[in-house]
Design a protein around this motif. Structure first.
Motif, PDB file in Angstrom:
ATOM      1  N   PHE A 283     -38.561   8.195  45.309  1.00 15.29           N
ATOM      2  CA  PHE A 283     -39.548   8.502  46.351  1.00 15.29           C
ATOM      3  C   PHE A 283     -40.784   7.624  46.193  1.00 15.29           C
ATOM      4  O   PHE A 283     -41.324   7.093  47.170  1.00 15.29           O
ATOM      5  N   THR A 284     -41.226   7.443  44.960  1.00 16.02           N
ATOM      6  CA  THR A 284     -42.426   6.645  44.701  1.00 16.02           C
ATOM      7  C   THR A 284     -42.220   5.192  45.104  1.00 16.02           C
ATOM      8  O   THR A 284     -43.087   4.567  45.730  1.00 16.02           O
ATOM      9  N   ILE A 285     -41.058   4.634  44.741  1.00 11.76           N
ATOM     10  CA  ILE A 285     -40.779   3.234  45.084  1.00 11.76           C
ATOM     11  C   ILE A 285     -40.666   3.064  46.599  1.00 11.76           C
ATOM     12  O   ILE A 285     -41.217   2.124  47.185  1.00 11.76           O
ATOM     13  N   SER A 286     -39.938   3.995  47.244  1.00 10.19           N
ATOM     14  CA  SER A 286     -39.796   3.918  48.713  1.00 10.19           C
ATOM     15  C   SER A 286     -41.146   3.993  49.390  1.00 10.19           C
ATOM     16  O   SER A 286     -41.439   3.233  50.332  1.00 10.19           O
ATOM     17  N   ASP A 287     -41.982   4.916  48.916  1.00  9.47           N
ATOM     18  CA  ASP A 287     -43.308   5.055  49.508  1.00  9.47           C
ATOM     19  C   ASP A 287     -44.146   3.814  49.265  1.00  9.47           C
ATOM     20  O   ASP A 287     -44.907   3.382  50.148  1.00  9.47           O
TER      21      ASP A 287
END
Length: 807
Positions: A283-287
């Protein structure tokens, strides 16, 4: 390469708090997984090593019913190749211990004691390991060796003087050593061996009425071949072995049960936590890719290839993982040692050290966690490779995403239903949740897990602490008071019965005893087990009503007549028998054909047990009187303590009485103590993880919405209201997760735990559901999520509207 290094370093510096939280999450995931695996392996290794060190027996024969000649048995087993037998060790049984100078303990007073006539050490089988005191070949006169299982549990040490009652006299002996006694040294002791000096045994025990009984341990070079030896025994002796026998599985069961339960729960939850960690990283990387879409496009337009962009994320999270995994592995070794030491204290002879192969497994597990993180980063950072520079510079996103967003705006303009009439705080909170769907799903999953963990821990501890309420479902009776005869020679059962029947406070009572039962392998087993050995199991004998004494049945009914029997689920499985089937059982050497009327579960003998009424035994032995325990039910539970005191005063020389509640608490307090630490650790870990992840995700969402919040503040909305609205949205999501988690913790996780207890004779896990406490722990989940969200939104109040708009 320098560009990758610079961008990686920039990411680490720019998001110090966020990266630190991700590292902490990986650390906690590693800690839980490594701890669970180490606990299970350490438990098995410690038990196996100690069993091998003491040349532990695989089967313990108890000879006391004169159905076999002990010396002929010893001779036969001594002649068998591949089997080591101990010598015959004489013993007598008494009940209860008192510690002089200390307050009397209910647990000690209710113990069943095997007073052993100690032969000279070392022993070929079941040698004793000295944990405290001076090692010698036998106890000195006036002293005893006490097993660690009760010495540690009841805080008895070398030099303490213990009191015993044998027949009509009392005597005292001093503890000269504390020893590890493998066959009778497991946690939750109800019976133990007390090792006496030969002269003390002759003077104090041998003079009692009755005859000596004998114990003999058998250790097989290949335990899996034991059945063939028993088949040969039956052929040579012309009869199956008819007396009591304790198998290796029964000896090992309670050494391993608590840590198996704890380890299994920790592995399951550790895997779940690892999945949450990977999802959070993804989620962090996608965001990050979406938030910096235009920047990534510019960097790619300047000539930085996609592989190096992915390398930035790989380098960043590889470094975070290495920094997090190593402390997690080191800490797990300490925590696992504490858990194992707590549950297997009876095997402790010094500092318990983890095995090198266990450390290797933990190291491999750490590498596995690292690989999983790298694979997760590769998968999600691939989105950076798909960034098209021209689209990124023009739209700040991909052209397809821009078109989709435009369509959504058009649709929203035409919608008739809106939040126009809803309170402003609700609108802002719901907007934050609905706009960030992935983060909302992650927080919901997290709160489900945390709520389930807290609820499961509370339900387990509450169920074991309040075991009296479910004692029949664990295989015990449900009587109010238990009276144990300590001296049959001076106890008058007729006078006792008359006194009890005339007491208006007594509702009903019955007499209980035990006998060994044997099912021969000649045709009573199914085809699958046709080559199995004869089956020995413990049989409860009741002179009275099983139903009145509170014994329950899973299927069918309790036996009521002399041709009926109820069997444990393990006996039913091994014999492939069901309700209405007939089974041939040998009791005291006599053959009985009995009809199965019920099937039940019991943890006491792992459900290798059965129930009959006393009339079955009296068919061949009319004078049978081996019923040494009275189970008493009273009209008003408030009279329990008074009746117990009166019985102890009246029969202080010949019997001892105790409430069933006190008796069960004395036995299972060790289980509660073993569960508190690991369940508390898991509860605190998941609470911390919840706060960390909610804080981290909320910070990301707030940073993305900083311009919007700046506008809100500019038009007069206070920081407190903005923060409150964001927090309310998170609380609403966590409340949904907490409710789902309650049902997972109450109904789903116990089913998984039941698969472990099924090996110990419990097919239906008895739980006590205190809904007030369950709701209270579910609320802890909601509060934790709310605190994480509120803390993360502090940036809104500490930043001016102008800066927020500029950002």
């Amino acid at each position: 390469m320098y560009a990758v290094y610079s961008l990686c370093l920039a990411n680490l510096r720019k998001k110090k708090v966020h990266n630190g939280l991700i590292g902490l999450l990986i650390l906690l995931s590693t800690l839980l997984l490594a701890t669970s695996v180490t606990v299970i392996l350490n438990t098995n290794n410690l038990f196996t090593d100690m069993h091998n060190k003491t040349h532990g027996s695989h089967e313990m024969l108890i000879l006391g019913d004169e159905l076999h000649d002990p010396y002929k048995l010893l001779e036969w087993w001594s002649e068998q190749e591949g089997v080591t037998s101990s010598e015959l060790i004489p013993f007598r049984t008494i009940s209860g211990i008192t510690v002089q100078g200390k307050e009397s303990s209910t647990g000690l007073s209710s113990l069943y004691l095997y007073m052993m006539d100690t032969p000279e050490r070392p022993y070929a089988v079941d040698d004793l390991i000295f944990a405290d005191g001076n090692e010698s070949i036998h106890p000195e006169k006036g002293t005893i060796w006490l097993p660690t299982s009760i010495a540690y549990l009841y805080d008895i040490s070398v030099g303490d003087t213990l009191g015993f009652t044998a027949g009509e006299k009392d005597f005292a002996l001093k503890v000269s050593a504390v020893v590890v006694d493998m066959p009778y040294g497991a946690p939750f002791p109800t019976s133990v061996r007390i090792w006496m000096n030969h002269q003390d045994y002759e003077e104090q025990i041998h003079v009692m009425q009755g005859k000596d009984q004998y114990m003999m341990g058998l250790r097989f070079d290949n335990y899996s071949q034991s059945s063939s030896y028993w088949e040969q025994f039956e052929q040579d002796m012309g009869t199956p072995y008819l007396e009591s026998k304790v198998s290796f599985e029964e000896m090992a069961a309670f050494y391993l049960i608590m840590n198996k339960v704890i380890g299994f729960i920790m592995i399951f939850l550790g895997i779940v936590m690892m999945l949450v960690a990977l999802f959070t990283i993804g989620f962090t990387i996608s965001d990050d890719v979406l938030s910096n879409y235009k920047t990534i496009g510019v960097i790619k337009a300047l000539g930085l290839p996609s592989k190096k962009l992915m390398g930035v994320y790989l380098a960043q999270y590889a470094l975070i993982s290495m920094v997090a995994i190593i402390p997690g592995l080191i800490t797990s070794q300490w925590i696992s040692r504490v858990i194992v030491d707590s549950a297997l204290s009876s095997l402790k002879t010094g500092v318990m050290e983890a095995k090198s192969d266990v450390n290797l497994v933990a190291f491999v597990l750490g590498i596995l966690v690292f690989i999983l993180v790298i694979l997760c980063v590769l998968f999600y950072s691939n989105k950076a490779r798909l960034v098209q520079p021209m689209q990124a510079i023009r739209y700040g996103m991909s052209e397809s995403d821009n078109s989709a967003m435009t369509k959504r705006f058009a649709v929203k303009e035409n919608q008739r239903i809106s939040f126009g009439r809803a309170p402003l705080l609700v609108v802002i909170g719901l907007r934050n949740i609905l706009k960030n769907r992935k983060s909302s799903i992650l927080m919901t999953m997290l709160t489900i897990i945390m709520s389930a963990v807290l609820v499961l821990g509370f339900v387990l501890l509450n169920s074991i602490s309040s075991i009296k309420q479910t004692s029949p479902l664990w295989g015990y009776d449900d009587s109010d008071i238990v009276l144990q005869i300590n001296n049959q020679s001076i106890f008058s059962r007729a006078e006792f019965d008359q006194a009890i029947l005339s007491d208006p406070r007594i509702k009903n009572f019955g007499w209980m005893g035990g006998i060994n039962g044997v099912v021969s392998a000649d045709g009573t087993l199914n085809a699958e087990h046709s080559d199995a050995q004869s089956m020995n199991f413990s049989i409860t004998v009741i002179d009275g009503s099983y139903d009145e004494m509170g014994y329950t049945i899973l299927r069918g009914k309790n036996p009521q007549s002399k041709n009926e029997i109820a069997i444990g689920i393990k006996v039913a499985k091994q014999l492939n028998k069901d309700l209405g089937d007939v089974v041939v059982v040998y009791l005291e050497g006599y053959k009985h054909t009995l009809t199965i009327t019920g099937i039940y579960q019991s943890i006491a003998n792992m459900s290798y047990s059965a129930r009959i009424v006393a009339d079955v035994v009296k068919m061949n032995n009319p004078d049978y009187s081996n019923l040494d325990t009275a189970l008493i039910n009273i009209e008003d539970n408030r009279d329990s303590d008074q009746i117990v005191n009166e019985l102890n005063e009246e029969y202080k020389v010949s019997a001892s009485a105790v409430s069933q509640q006190t008796l069960l608490e004395a036995v299972y307090k060790q289980a509660v103590a073993s569960l508190i630490l690991p369940m508390s650790i898991m509860g605190l870990l998941f609470t911390g993880v919840t706060i960390i992840i909610v804080y981290s995700i909320s910070r990301i969402n707030i940073r993305k919405e900083s311009k919007t919040y700046g506008i809100y503040k500019s038009i007069g909305l206070t920081s407190t209201k903005i923060r409150l609205s964001v927090t309310l949205g998170i609380v609403a999501v966590s409340a949904i997760g907490a409710v789902i988690g309650v049902f997972v913790g109450v109904y789903f996780l116990p089913l998984i735990l039941g698969s472990i207890l099924a090996d110990y004779g419990i097919s239906d896990l008895p739980l006590i559901l205190n809904w007030l406490g369950i709701i209270g722990f579910a609320c802890v989940t909601i509060i934790s999520a709310g605190l994480g969200s509120w803390a993360s939104s502090r940036v809104v109040s500490t930043t001016s509207p102008q800066i927020l708009v500029i950002e």
